[in-house]
Design a protein around this motif. Sequence first.
Motif, PDB file in Angstrom:
ATOM      1  N   VAL A  21       0.833  -1.206   0.000  1.00 45.59           N
ATOM      2  CA  VAL A  21       0.000   0.000   0.000  1.00 45.59           C
ATOM      3  C   VAL A  21       0.865   1.252   0.000  1.00 45.59           C
ATOM      4  CG1 VAL A  21      -1.918  -1.161   1.132  1.00 45.59           C
ATOM      5  CG2 VAL A  21      -0.258   0.068   2.526  1.00 45.59           C
ATOM      6  N   MET A  22       0.265   2.346  -0.457  1.00 48.48           N
ATOM      7  CA  MET A  22       0.980   3.618  -0.498  1.00 48.48           C
ATOM      8  C   MET A  22       0.973   4.276   0.888  1.00 48.48           C
ATOM      9  SD  MET A  22       0.222   6.846  -3.022  1.00 48.48           S
ATOM     10  CE  MET A  22      -1.412   7.176  -2.363  1.00 48.48           C
ATOM     11  N   LYS A  23      -0.145   4.107   1.614  1.00 53.12           N
ATOM     12  CA  LYS A  23      -0.271   4.725   2.940  1.00 53.12           C
ATOM     13  C   LYS A  23      -0.938   3.734   3.881  1.00 53.12           C
ATOM     14  CE  LYS A  23      -2.124   8.632   5.413  1.00 53.12           C
ATOM     15  NZ  LYS A  23      -3.431   9.188   5.660  1.00 53.12           N
ATOM     16  N   LEU A  24      -0.315   3.520   5.038  1.00 57.20           N
ATOM     17  CA  LEU A  24      -0.866   2.615   6.046  1.00 57.20           C
ATOM     18  C   LEU A  24      -2.024   3.259   6.794  1.00 57.20           C
ATOM     19  CD1 LEU A  24       2.449   1.196   7.526  1.00 57.20           C
ATOM     20  CD2 LEU A  24       0.762  -0.043   6.152  1.00 57.20           C
ATOM     21  N   PRO A  25      -2.901   2.446   7.382  1.00 56.72           N
ATOM     22  CA  PRO A  25      -3.967   3.017   8.199  1.00 56.72           C
ATOM     23  C   PRO A  25      -3.388   3.684   9.447  1.00 56.72           C
ATOM     24  CG  PRO A  25      -4.021   0.614   8.286  1.00 56.72           C
ATOM     25  CD  PRO A  25      -2.940   0.999   7.330  1.00 56.72           C
ATOM     26  N   VAL A  26      -4.108   4.673   9.955  1.00 56.53           N
ATOM     27  CA  VAL A  26      -3.698   5.388  11.163  1.00 56.53           C
ATOM     28  C   VAL A  26      -4.846   5.301  12.162  1.00 56.53           C
ATOM     29  CG1 VAL A  26      -3.070   7.642  12.120  1.00 56.53           C
ATOM     30  CG2 VAL A  26      -2.215   6.960   9.868  1.00 56.53           C
ATOM     31  N   LEU A  27      -4.526   4.990  13.413  1.00 53.72           N
ATOM     32  CA  LEU A  27      -5.536   4.914  14.461  1.00 53.72           C
ATOM     33  C   LEU A  27      -6.142   6.296  14.688  1.00 53.72           C
ATOM     34  CD1 LEU A  27      -6.972   3.267  16.692  1.00 53.72           C
ATOM     35  CD2 LEU A  27      -5.077   3.872  18.210  1.00 53.72           C
ATOM     36  N   LEU A  28      -7.466   6.391  14.575  1.00 51.27           N
ATOM     37  CA  LEU A  28      -8.168   7.653  14.794  1.00 51.27           C
ATOM     38  C   LEU A  28      -8.751   7.727  16.193  1.00 51.27           C
ATOM     39  CD1 LEU A  28     -10.146   7.827  11.430  1.00 51.27           C
ATOM     40  CD2 LEU A  28      -8.002   9.002  12.020  1.00 51.27           C
ATOM     41  N   ASP A  29      -9.252   6.585  16.663  1.00 53.93           N
ATOM     42  CA  ASP A  29      -9.928   6.591  17.952  1.00 53.93           C
ATOM     43  C   ASP A  29      -9.848   5.205  18.560  1.00 53.93           C
ATOM     44  OD1 ASP A  29     -11.532   7.478  20.091  1.00 53.93           O
ATOM     45  OD2 ASP A  29     -13.335   6.735  19.100  1.00 53.93           O
ATOM     46  N   GLY A  30      -9.306   5.130  19.764  1.00 53.89           N
ATOM     47  CA  GLY A  30      -9.289   3.856  20.461  1.00 53.89           C
ATOM     48  C   GLY A  30      -8.143   3.729  21.437  1.00 53.89           C
ATOM     49  N   LYS A  31      -8.431   3.034  22.518  1.00 53.17           N
ATOM     50  CA  LYS A  31      -7.408   2.652  23.480  1.00 53.17           C
ATOM     51  C   LYS A  31      -7.900   1.369  24.135  1.00 53.17           C
ATOM     52  CE  LYS A  31      -8.944   5.157  27.514  1.00 53.17           C
ATOM     53  NZ  LYS A  31      -8.508   5.856  28.688  1.00 53.17           N
ATOM     54  N   PRO A  32      -6.986   0.558  24.644  1.00 56.55           N
ATOM     55  CA  PRO A  32      -7.426  -0.713  25.223  1.00 56.55           C
ATOM     56  C   PRO A  32      -8.171  -0.524  26.537  1.00 56.55           C
ATOM     57  CG  PRO A  32      -5.057  -0.452  25.480  1.00 56.55           C
ATOM     58  CD  PRO A  32      -5.534   0.708  24.657  1.00 56.55           C
ATOM     59  N   ASP A  33      -9.169  -1.361  26.739  1.00 53.61           N
ATOM     60  CA  ASP A  33      -9.882  -1.402  28.008  1.00 53.61           C
ATOM     61  C   ASP A  33      -9.193  -2.447  28.881  1.00 53.61           C
ATOM     62  OD1 ASP A  33     -11.811   0.464  27.188  1.00 53.61           O
ATOM     63  OD2 ASP A  33     -13.003  -1.105  26.238  1.00 53.61           O
ATOM     64  N   TYR A  34      -8.543  -1.979  29.937  1.00 51.54           N
ATOM     65  CA  TYR A  34      -7.791  -2.864  30.832  1.00 51.54           C
ATOM     66  C   TYR A  34      -8.775  -3.659  31.680  1.00 51.54           C
ATOM     67  CZ  TYR A  34      -3.131  -3.727  32.862  1.00 51.54           C
ATOM     68  OH  TYR A  34      -1.925  -4.268  33.215  1.00 51.54           O
ATOM     69  N   PRO A  35      -8.746  -4.974  31.616  1.00 54.13           N
ATOM     70  CA  PRO A  35      -9.664  -5.764  32.451  1.00 54.13           C
ATOM     71  C   PRO A  35      -9.368  -5.546  33.938  1.00 54.13           C
ATOM     72  CG  PRO A  35      -8.579  -7.152  30.811  1.00 54.13           C
ATOM     73  CD  PRO A  35      -7.897  -5.823  30.787  1.00 54.13           C
ATOM     74  N   GLU A  40      -5.946  -5.818  38.794  1.00 57.31           N
ATOM     75  CA  GLU A  40      -5.816  -6.202  40.206  1.00 57.31           C
ATOM     76  C   GLU A  40      -4.717  -7.239  40.402  1.00 57.31           C
ATOM     77  OE1 GLU A  40      -9.751  -7.525  41.165  1.00 57.31           O
ATOM     78  OE2 GLU A  40     -10.528  -5.484  41.389  1.00 57.31           O
ATOM     79  N   ASP A  41      -4.564  -8.143  39.428  1.00 60.52           N
ATOM     80  CA  ASP A  41      -3.544  -9.186  39.517  1.00 60.52           C
ATOM     81  C   ASP A  41      -2.169  -8.728  39.027  1.00 60.52           C
ATOM     82  OD1 ASP A  41      -5.504 -10.838  40.515  1.00 60.52           O
ATOM     83  OD2 ASP A  41      -5.788 -11.975  38.654  1.00 60.52           O
ATOM     84  N   ARG A  68       0.365 -12.850  19.269  1.00 61.68           N
ATOM     85  CA  ARG A  68       1.192 -13.134  20.444  1.00 61.68           C
ATOM     86  C   ARG A  68       0.339 -12.886  21.677  1.00 61.68           C
ATOM     87  NH1 ARG A  68       6.236  -9.635  21.107  1.00 61.68           N
ATOM     88  NH2 ARG A  68       4.943  -8.383  22.444  1.00 61.68           N
ATOM     89  N   SER A  69       0.241 -13.893  22.502  1.00 63.34           N
ATOM     90  CA  SER A  69      -0.680 -13.905  23.627  1.00 63.34           C
ATOM     91  C   SER A  69      -0.062 -13.406  24.926  1.00 63.34           C
ATOM     92  CB  SER A  69      -1.172 -15.349  23.825  1.00 63.34           C
ATOM     93  OG  SER A  69      -1.977 -15.455  24.964  1.00 63.34           O
ATOM     94  N   VAL A  70      -0.913 -12.781  25.747  1.00 60.90           N
ATOM     95  CA  VAL A  70      -0.624 -12.517  27.149  1.00 60.90           C
ATOM     96  C   VAL A  70      -1.866 -13.013  27.896  1.00 60.90           C
ATOM     97  CG1 VAL A  70      -0.160 -10.816  28.940  1.00 60.90           C
ATOM     98  CG2 VAL A  70       0.811 -10.495  26.651  1.00 60.90           C
ATOM     99  N   PRO A  71      -1.774 -14.197  28.515  1.00 61.36           N
ATOM    100  CA  PRO A  71      -2.947 -14.742  29.212  1.00 61.36           C
ATOM    101  C   PRO A  71      -3.557 -13.720  30.170  1.00 61.36           C
ATOM    102  CG  PRO A  71      -1.199 -16.372  29.126  1.00 61.36           C
ATOM    103  CD  PRO A  71      -0.607 -15.074  28.628  1.00 61.36           C
ATOM    104  N   GLY A  72      -4.869 -13.607  30.107  1.00 58.56           N
ATOM    105  CA  GLY A  72      -5.583 -12.647  30.937  1.00 58.56           C
ATOM    106  C   GLY A  72      -5.843 -11.328  30.242  1.00 58.56           C
ATOM    107  N   LEU A  73      -5.190 -11.108  29.092  1.00 57.41           N
ATOM    108  CA  LEU A  73      -5.360  -9.850  28.368  1.00 57.41           C
ATOM    109  C   LEU A  73      -5.844 -10.045  26.929  1.00 57.41           C
ATOM    110  CD1 LEU A  73      -2.142  -7.964  29.556  1.00 57.41           C
ATOM    111  CD2 LEU A  73      -4.488  -7.663  30.389  1.00 57.41           C
ATOM    112  N   ASP A  74      -5.774 -11.263  26.417  1.00 54.20           N
ATOM    113  CA  ASP A  74      -6.094 -11.517  25.008  1.00 54.20           C
ATOM    114  C   ASP A  74      -7.511 -11.091  24.630  1.00 54.20           C
ATOM    115  OD1 ASP A  74      -3.566 -12.580  24.867  1.00 54.20           O
ATOM    116  OD2 ASP A  74      -4.229 -14.660  24.674  1.00 54.20           O
ATOM    117  N   GLU A  75      -8.482 -11.513  25.406  1.00 54.34           N
ATOM    118  CA  GLU A  75      -9.879 -11.197  25.078  1.00 54.34           C
ATOM    119  C   GLU A  75     -10.109  -9.689  25.092  1.00 54.34           C
ATOM    120  OE1 GLU A  75     -14.315 -12.033  26.831  1.00 54.34           O
ATOM    121  OE2 GLU A  75     -12.792 -13.569  27.146  1.00 54.34           O
ATOM    122  N   ALA A  76      -9.544  -9.005  26.067  1.00 56.43           N
ATOM    123  CA  ALA A  76      -9.697  -7.547  26.149  1.00 56.43           C
ATOM    124  C   ALA A  76      -9.039  -6.871  24.948  1.00 56.43           C
ATOM    125  CB  ALA A  76      -9.088  -7.020  27.446  1.00 56.43           C
ATOM    126  N   ALA A  77      -7.903  -7.399  24.508  1.00 54.08           N
ATOM    127  CA  ALA A  77      -7.226  -6.825  23.341  1.00 54.08           C
ATOM    128  C   ALA A  77      -8.098  -6.955  22.096  1.00 54.08           C
ATOM    129  CB  ALA A  77      -5.876  -7.496  23.132  1.00 54.08           C
TER     130      ALA A  77
END
Length: 110
Positions: A21-35, A40-41, A68-77
């Motif tokens: 592609v000539m230009k990659l997508p750029v994130l406009l809106d979003g951040k992860p929701d930390y479970p 707490e863990d 690439r997984s991080v158990p406990g965070l995958d679903e939230a990602a």
Amino acid sequence: MAGGRVGGLGTAPAIFSPREVMKLPVLLDGKPDYPRRAREDGITGVVMVYVVIGADGRVEPAYTRIQRSVPGLDEAAIESVSRWRFSPALGHDGRPVRVKVVIPVKFALK
């Protein structure tokens, strides 16, 4: 139906790699929701999520998976990335195209 076909399978637009592609997508809106439980863990890390971003800048859920997984965070990602909006990638003709990318989703305690 004049000039067309009724029924049958159509073909989806091509999915390009970042190098195509000539230009990659750029994130406009979003951040992860930390479970809450992961926070707490004290679970932190970077989940790598493979996605296809459509020509409309939305993540196409059928292609979303953990690279690439991080158990406990995958679903939230996955849930977070699925809601994010991007500017679309642009092909060499300057038109929006679908592109496959791997998105790092960082979870860090402050």
